[in-house]
Design a protein around this motif. Structure first.
Motif, PDB file in Angstrom:
ATOM      1  N   ALA A 148      25.898  41.455  64.549  1.00 47.61           N
ATOM      2  CA  ALA A 148      25.825  40.444  63.327  1.00 47.61           C
ATOM      3  C   ALA A 148      23.526  40.277  63.779  1.00 47.61           C
ATOM      4  CB  ALA A 148      26.243  39.545  64.006  1.00 47.61           C
ATOM      5  N   THR A 149      23.706  38.803  63.146  1.00 46.68           N
ATOM      6  CA  THR A 149      22.411  38.314  63.018  1.00 46.68           C
ATOM      7  C   THR A 149      22.573  37.954  64.678  1.00 46.68           C
ATOM      8  OG1 THR A 149      22.680  36.654  61.395  1.00 46.68           O
ATOM      9  CG2 THR A 149      21.622  38.721  60.592  1.00 46.68           C
ATOM     10  N   ALA A 150      21.005  37.027  65.125  1.00 46.79           N
ATOM     11  CA  ALA A 150      21.230  36.152  66.245  1.00 46.79           C
ATOM     12  C   ALA A 150      21.564  35.375  65.996  1.00 46.79           C
ATOM     13  CB  ALA A 150      19.317  36.500  66.866  1.00 46.79           C
ATOM     14  N   GLY A 151      22.196  34.572  66.994  1.00 48.96           N
ATOM     15  CA  GLY A 151      22.890  33.329  67.283  1.00 48.96           C
ATOM     16  C   GLY A 151      24.449  33.396  65.753  1.00 48.96           C
ATOM     17  N   GLU A 152      24.907  34.383  65.293  1.00 48.14           N
ATOM     18  CA  GLU A 152      25.704  34.172  64.557  1.00 48.14           C
ATOM     19  C   GLU A 152      26.991  34.439  65.355  1.00 48.14           C
ATOM     20  OE1 GLU A 152      26.489  34.974  60.087  1.00 48.14           O
ATOM     21  OE2 GLU A 152      25.118  36.908  61.182  1.00 48.14           O
ATOM     22  N   ASP A 153      28.234  33.630  64.833  1.00 46.99           N
ATOM     23  CA  ASP A 153      29.495  34.003  66.002  1.00 46.99           C
ATOM     24  C   ASP A 153      30.072  34.638  65.457  1.00 46.99           C
ATOM     25  OD1 ASP A 153      31.894  32.937  66.870  1.00 46.99           O
ATOM     26  OD2 ASP A 153      32.356  31.162  66.347  1.00 46.99           O
ATOM     27  N   LEU A 154      30.376  35.546  67.067  1.00 45.24           N
ATOM     28  CA  LEU A 154      30.920  36.672  66.104  1.00 45.24           C
ATOM     29  C   LEU A 154      32.373  37.243  65.813  1.00 45.24           C
ATOM     30  CD1 LEU A 154      29.611  39.302  69.471  1.00 45.24           C
ATOM     31  CD2 LEU A 154      29.023  38.940  67.461  1.00 45.24           C
ATOM     32  N   VAL A 155      33.111  35.897  65.617  1.00 49.54           N
ATOM     33  CA  VAL A 155      34.294  36.142  65.807  1.00 49.54           C
ATOM     34  C   VAL A 155      34.199  35.293  64.293  1.00 49.54           C
ATOM     35  CG1 VAL A 155      36.176  34.711  65.833  1.00 49.54           C
ATOM     36  CG2 VAL A 155      35.509  35.212  67.688  1.00 49.54           C
ATOM     37  N   THR A 156      33.302  34.547  64.028  1.00 54.14           N
ATOM     38  CA  THR A 156      33.076  34.210  62.233  1.00 54.14           C
ATOM     39  C   THR A 156      33.022  35.864  61.545  1.00 54.14           C
ATOM     40  OG1 THR A 156      32.658  32.211  63.036  1.00 54.14           O
ATOM     41  CG2 THR A 156      32.523  32.475  60.536  1.00 54.14           C
ATOM     42  N   VAL A 157      32.216  36.282  61.949  1.00 56.09           N
ATOM     43  CA  VAL A 157      31.680  37.893  60.855  1.00 56.09           C
ATOM     44  C   VAL A 157      32.773  38.397  61.384  1.00 56.09           C
ATOM     45  CG1 VAL A 157      30.168  39.551  61.183  1.00 56.09           C
ATOM     46  CG2 VAL A 157      28.933  37.184  61.539  1.00 56.09           C
ATOM     47  N   ALA A 158      33.074  38.644  62.438  1.00 51.85           N
ATOM     48  CA  ALA A 158      34.431  39.730  62.298  1.00 51.85           C
ATOM     49  C   ALA A 158      35.732  39.698  61.652  1.00 51.85           C
ATOM     50  CB  ALA A 158      35.191  39.750  64.311  1.00 51.85           C
ATOM     51  N   ARG A 159      36.036  38.189  61.841  1.00 54.31           N
ATOM     52  CA  ARG A 159      37.006  37.855  60.077  1.00 54.31           C
ATOM     53  C   ARG A 159      36.927  37.761  58.671  1.00 54.31           C
ATOM     54  NH1 ARG A 159      37.868  33.019  62.629  1.00 54.31           N
ATOM     55  NH2 ARG A 159      39.930  33.873  64.070  1.00 54.31           N
ATOM     56  N   ARG A 160      35.939  37.413  58.525  1.00 48.96           N
ATOM     57  CA  ARG A 160      34.910  37.554  57.718  1.00 48.96           C
ATOM     58  C   ARG A 160      34.863  39.205  57.194  1.00 48.96           C
ATOM     59  NH1 ARG A 160      30.496  35.054  58.229  1.00 48.96           N
ATOM     60  NH2 ARG A 160      28.949  36.608  57.930  1.00 48.96           N
ATOM     61  N   GLN A 161      34.669  39.755  57.873  1.00 49.92           N
ATOM     62  CA  GLN A 161      34.512  41.370  57.293  1.00 49.92           C
ATOM     63  C   GLN A 161      35.859  42.221  57.508  1.00 49.92           C
ATOM     64  OE1 GLN A 161      31.973  43.776  57.154  1.00 49.92           O
ATOM     65  NE2 GLN A 161      30.293  41.780  57.045  1.00 49.92           N
ATOM     66  N   ALA A 162      36.803  41.630  57.717  1.00 49.41           N
ATOM     67  CA  ALA A 162      38.153  41.776  57.993  1.00 49.41           C
ATOM     68  C   ALA A 162      38.547  41.896  56.478  1.00 49.41           C
ATOM     69  CB  ALA A 162      39.461  41.514  59.115  1.00 49.41           C
ATOM     70  N   GLU A 163      38.367  40.360  56.362  1.00 51.18           N
ATOM     71  CA  GLU A 163      39.093  39.780  55.173  1.00 51.18           C
ATOM     72  C   GLU A 163      38.611  40.254  53.928  1.00 51.18           C
ATOM     73  OE1 GLU A 163      38.525  35.314  55.561  1.00 51.18           O
ATOM     74  OE2 GLU A 163      39.728  35.431  56.106  1.00 51.18           O
ATOM     75  N   GLN A 164      37.355  40.401  53.716  1.00 48.92           N
ATOM     76  CA  GLN A 164      37.074  41.436  52.497  1.00 48.92           C
ATOM     77  C   GLN A 164      36.875  42.744  52.714  1.00 48.92           C
ATOM     78  OE1 GLN A 164      32.110  40.692  53.761  1.00 48.92           O
ATOM     79  NE2 GLN A 164      32.510  38.889  52.879  1.00 48.92           N
ATOM     80  N   SER A 165      37.731  43.276  53.538  1.00 48.81           N
ATOM     81  CA  SER A 165      37.316  45.153  53.309  1.00 48.81           C
ATOM     82  C   SER A 165      39.302  44.888  53.829  1.00 48.81           C
ATOM     83  CB  SER A 165      37.195  45.941  54.905  1.00 48.81           C
ATOM     84  OG  SER A 165      36.435  45.799  55.415  1.00 48.81           O
TER      85      SER A 165
END
Length: 388
Positions: A148-165
């Motif tokens: 994730a890029t600096a400062g990004e909420d890891l949970v938000t990124v992980a949830r988005r990645q899971a939904e997209q995949s």
């Protein structure tokens, strides 16, 4: 394994008796759960180390449970086993579904370990500053690393990645307290209570799952054990717990694995009897001193827990009490050679651990306590730290 497809005819609009709408993968689920129940994949019973205390603390005992001996190297091995069991039994994790998790270290490594054993594709969403050693540990277990890029909420990124995949977000922060089987006689809490009868269990909270499971087990089995959660600087847990505020936020922790910038669902207030704020520098100093007594270099969250144990021992000493305290050696220091065992890295972070070394060393030698006179905490982080 490929995703099992349903052969059912799509339901017509208005139809009120519908079956077999979702793919039937019971055979695959049963196979995975059977493997998780197999002794080879079960979390191991770990050794309880008695930490030597000075004569001034006669009548008090301190035990450290060595969870670094788990197959994936940390107490998160137990959490990963519980999360996979829960996800499979609940129908969340299906044949062919990739797993995603938000983690900067031990949870990612433990989930990668189980994914590899079960033949499931695993993706760890990590902060951009995660050390190469931890990233490689995930890759060595055939896991994929997404930074994730600096400062990004890891949970938000992980949830988005899971939904997209079309994958499953394991979400340790939400499901830790639900996944742990706190009624079972197999687990960290029952192992601990069978060997000793602690008055206090002390540990830092990351998801809150471990402290919650220990607190629940103590209540369920009518134990005298009480739970103390130690919290690093800039974590939201202590102010949220103190103020009964589940919306509390802060900058997040510099101590990997514990402390959060916000309250997490698995951190349950009523199960925690006491909280102690621990300076990052004190955590690191206690971690380094403890290595001399344990014969193992521990990670920084172990130092945070041990420092809390010191404060409880001091209270017992002042009140002329006897008692037993237990904490956890969460993981080994070999995961942190480039960070908490690297003086240059600590200096850049402003973590002045040297000021705390002599007070901690003196306490474990004599029982005397005198905190440092000249000490400045590390500067408050400018950006939110998603260090988990």
């Amino acid at each position: 394994m490929s995703l099992t497809k349903s052969t059912a005819t799509p339901p017509r609009e208005g139809e009120e008796d519908i079956s077999d709408l979702y793919p039937e993968d019971r055979g695959w689920v049963t196979e995975c759960l059977s493997r998780l129940r197999d002794q080879r994949l079960q979390p191991k019973k770990t050794r309880l180390i008695e930490f030597p205390l000075p004569a001034a603390l006669d009548g008090m005992k301190l035990f450290v449970k060595n969870e670094s001996a788990q197959p994936s190297g940390s107490h998160k091995h137990r959490l990963a086993h519980a999360l996979f069991t829960n996800a499979l039994a609940s129908g969340c994790l299906r044949d062919g579904t990739p797993v995603f998790e938000a983690s900067s270290g031990s949870t990612a490594i433990s989930e990668a370990w189980y994914s590899n054993e079960l033949g499931i594709k695993f993706n760890a969403v990590m902060p951009s500053g995660t050390s190469e050693e931890k990233q490689q540990a995930v890759r060595d277990l055939k896991g994929n690393v997404i930074l994730a890029t600096a400062g990004e909420d890891l949970v938000t990124v992980a949830r988005r990645q899971a939904e997209q995949s079309n994958g499953h977000f394991m979400d340790q922060f939400t499901y830790a307290e639900r996944a742990y089987d706190w009624r079972s006689e197999h687990g960290l809490a029952p192992e601990l209570c069978r060997e000793v009868e602690p008055d206090w269990f002390v540990m830092g909270a990351g998801t809150g799952g471990t402290v919650t499971s220990v607190g629940r087990y103590a209540r369920y089995t009518n134990r005298k054990l009480r739970v103390c959660a130690t919290d690093p600087e800039n974590s939201a847990f202590l102010p949220g717990w103190r103020d009964h505020d589940r919306t509390a936020t802060d900058k997040g922790s510099r101590i990997e694995g514990i402390g959060r910038p916000r309250m997490e669902p698995s951190f349950l207030f009523p199960l925690v009897n006491r909280m102690i704020r621990v300076h990052d520098a004190a955590s690191v100093a206690t971690m380094r001193v403890a290595a001399q007594y344990l014969g193992i270099e521990p990670g920084p969250s172990t130092g945070t827990g041990l420092f809390g144990a010191v404060q409880i021992l001091l209270g017992m000493q002042a009140n002329r009490q006897r008692g037993t305290i237990a904490t956890v050696l969460c993981d080994a220091g070999s995961r942190y050679t480039a960070e908490y065992y690297n003086d240059d890295w600590l200096d850049k972070k402003g973590i002045d651990y040297r000021a705390w070394m002599e007070p901690v060393e003196r306490f474990f030698k004599s029982g005397e306590w005198q905190p440092p006179v000249n000490f400045s905490p590390a500067p408050r982080p400018s950006a939110t730290l998603w260090n988990m």
